[in-house]
Design a protein around this motif. Structure first.
Motif, mmCIF file in Angstrom:
data_model
loop_
_atom_site.group_PDB
_atom_site.id
_atom_site.type_symbol
_atom_site.label_atom_id
_atom_site.label_comp_id
_atom_site.label_asym_id
_atom_site.label_seq_id
_atom_site.Cartn_x
_atom_site.Cartn_y
_atom_site.Cartn_z
ATOM 1 N N TRP A 60 -29.453 -68.676 -19.044
ATOM 2 C CA TRP A 60 -29.059 -68.584 -17.636
ATOM 3 C C TRP A 60 -29.211 -69.935 -16.948
ATOM 4 N N PHE A 118 -26.237 -71.897 -17.697
ATOM 5 C CA PHE A 118 -25.130 -71.392 -16.881
ATOM 6 C C PHE A 118 -25.206 -71.937 -15.456
ATOM 7 N N LYS A 120 -22.209 -74.479 -15.240
ATOM 8 C CA LYS A 120 -21.059 -73.781 -14.667
ATOM 9 C C LYS A 120 -21.110 -73.728 -13.145
ATOM 10 N N LEU A 121 -22.270 -73.396 -12.593
ATOM 11 C CA LEU A 121 -22.353 -73.278 -11.134
ATOM 12 C C LEU A 121 -22.800 -74.564 -10.442
ATOM 13 N N ARG A 122 -23.095 -75.605 -11.239
ATOM 14 C CA ARG A 122 -23.390 -76.922 -10.666
ATOM 15 C C ARG A 122 -24.646 -76.964 -9.798
ATOM 16 N N PHE A 123 -25.621 -76.123 -10.138
ATOM 17 C CA PHE A 123 -26.920 -76.243 -9.491
ATOM 18 C C PHE A 123 -27.609 -77.519 -9.997
ATOM 19 N N ILE A 126 -34.323 -68.504 -9.820
ATOM 20 C CA ILE A 126 -33.158 -67.660 -10.099
ATOM 21 C C ILE A 126 -33.186 -67.197 -11.559
ATOM 22 N N LEU A 131 -32.986 -63.505 -13.429
ATOM 23 C CA LEU A 131 -31.897 -63.192 -14.371
ATOM 24 C C LEU A 131 -32.415 -62.850 -15.767
ATOM 25 N N ARG A 149 -22.628 -62.701 -25.225
ATOM 26 C CA ARG A 149 -21.379 -63.227 -24.647
ATOM 27 C C ARG A 149 -21.624 -64.482 -23.807
ATOM 28 N N LEU A 150 -22.739 -64.465 -23.086
ATOM 29 C CA LEU A 150 -23.066 -65.644 -22.279
ATOM 30 C C LEU A 150 -23.275 -66.852 -23.192
ATOM 31 N N PHE A 189 -19.954 -68.086 -24.221
ATOM 32 C CA PHE A 189 -19.270 -68.692 -23.061
ATOM 33 C C PHE A 189 -19.789 -70.107 -22.811
ATOM 34 N N LEU A 215 -16.623 -63.529 -19.111
ATOM 35 C CA LEU A 215 -17.256 -63.119 -20.379
ATOM 36 C C LEU A 215 -16.400 -62.146 -21.184
ATOM 37 N N VAL A 240 -30.337 -59.515 -8.023
ATOM 38 C CA VAL A 240 -30.836 -60.899 -8.073
ATOM 39 C C VAL A 240 -30.639 -61.497 -6.686
ATOM 40 N N ARG A 256 -22.158 -69.749 -4.823
ATOM 41 C CA ARG A 256 -21.622 -70.577 -5.908
ATOM 42 C C ARG A 256 -20.818 -69.749 -6.915
ATOM 43 N N PHE A 299 -17.026 -70.314 -8.068
ATOM 44 C CA PHE A 299 -16.732 -70.450 -9.509
ATOM 45 C C PHE A 299 -15.624 -69.491 -9.931
#
Lengths: 219, 219
Positions: free
Chosen positions: A81, A84, A88-91, A99, A103, A114-115, A118, B89, B106, B114, B118
């Motif tokens: 996570w 991710f 992907k979310l650019r944190f 977070i 998660l 799957r994650l 991905f 996914l 969450v 975000r 996305f």
DNA sequence: AATAAAATTTAGATTATATTAAATATATAT
DNA sequence: ATATATATTTAATATAATCTAAATTTTATT
């Protein structure tokens, strides 16, 4: 099924056991989890009953194989996570800890596999910690603390050993991130602080504790 | 901060209130949430105390503005995660309900905004239900139940009104998914089942209950 | 309007997690 | 080896969420 609380206990015990090489004490768990020793005793008795750990009164606990498996899976989920959130979310790396802590308790195995796909089966998380694979294996690599690197040796930052937001923000402020090249210019014998060159550009003095928390490899 | 359980109550009350146009009864909540009326009474008293809903003994509840806001936010989160699960996914639409039910709790607002970006600010989830935007507004569109469409009228499937896995798998089996074209060939007066043409290719007989659960627009 | 049926609430328990304070065991220092 | 400090456990409570069974209120039926 384990509750998020039980999962957190197993994860914390795993993390303590990783560093020290002996049974994990009630107090060390209470400290890491910001709870009281009495609460820890209750919970480890319960987890021991359920065979996730081996417990001897007053002597601390060690994870059983089954407890180990649960802990590693939680760590796998948290780190995937984190990848991710950053990729992907650019944190930023200092924003993701809380977070990911939520998660990691989402329970679907299918979701995690799957994650993983991905994200292209990442081997390391945004702090440089290994992501255990589906079989629970961690990728091992040679790494040293920047504190132990001799003068004038060029190294590359692989990660950090602690992910407190303030520490990570500080590193970002002085332009240290994963992949950056560092060279040690000077060691101050008095307090073991160092003057370093970052990315062949900036000079910076960092404390002993900072240099101990930075993992690097020889360039 | 609300617990996942409290959030689930508010979400369920919102969903019931959406359909019926009156105070939401204890029993209807207990049914939807598969719990007992006694538990519901306990919880609505607590949520009423906290001003998330207006409660009169024996008369049911209605959400306050603050309760409404919480409910819509949970729905927004659940539907965004559903879009993620399907679009990114590659989950099938019948696999996502339980996972989204966990992810919706969450808590980070930043995460949701975000994730929304996305996913390119989706207006509808994989079942055709609107995703409320950050201000809590739902996109409205003209849609009818397939049950009410006259013979020989071509329509396009917009979504489903129920997302039970078995129902969704059945639709997939007979090639019904969002976007497919349907034409009603025959109505059986006896039980109101219909013979339909799917995608200009397959003929299929569907029951009244199925046709009532399919949302369509005129093509 | 009286009564039966249905819906709702209350009372009394239970389970999970956590707390503080007291009791007990272990480790450390002289 | 004993006293003291530290660590750990136990006991007694607390809160959140849930349940069953009993009591009460509302609604529906005649």
């Amino acid at each position: 099924m384990l509750s998020p609380t039980e999962e957190n206990y197993l994860k914390s015990i795993f993390k303590i056991a990783e560093k020290e090489n002996k049974a994990v004490s009630t107090n060390s768990i209470a400290n890491l989890m910001s709870t009281t020793p009495a609460s820890v005793t209750d919970m480890i008795q319960k987890l021991s009953q359920k065979k996730y750990l081996q417990y001897t009164k007053y002597k601390g606990v060690t994870l059983t194989q089954s407890g180990n498996k649960v802990a590693i899976k939680i760590i796998r989920k948290a780190r995937l996570w984190e990848v991710f959130l950053v990729n992907k979310l650019r944190f930023a790396w200092h924003q993701i800890h809380n977070i990911a802590d939520e998660l990691e308790h989402v329970s679907s195995d299918e979701l995690i596999s799957r994650l993983d796909a991905f994200l292209d089966y990442p081997k390391f998380d945004p702090h440089g910690n290994p992501v255990p694979n589906a079989d629970g294996k961690f990728t091992i690599r040679n790494q040293m603390a920047l504190a132990d690197i001799p003068l004038n040796q060029k190294v590359t930052v692989l990660g950090v050993k602690e992910n407190l937001p303030d520490f990570l923000r500080y590193l970002t402020d002085i332009n240290i991130r994963i992949g950056v090249e560092i060279m040690v210019l000077q060691q101050v014998p008095y307090d073991k602080s160092m003057r370093i060159l970052i990315d062949n550009k900036t000079e910076q003095v960092i404390s002993r504790s900072t240099s101990q928390l930075l993992s690097v490899k020889l360039t």
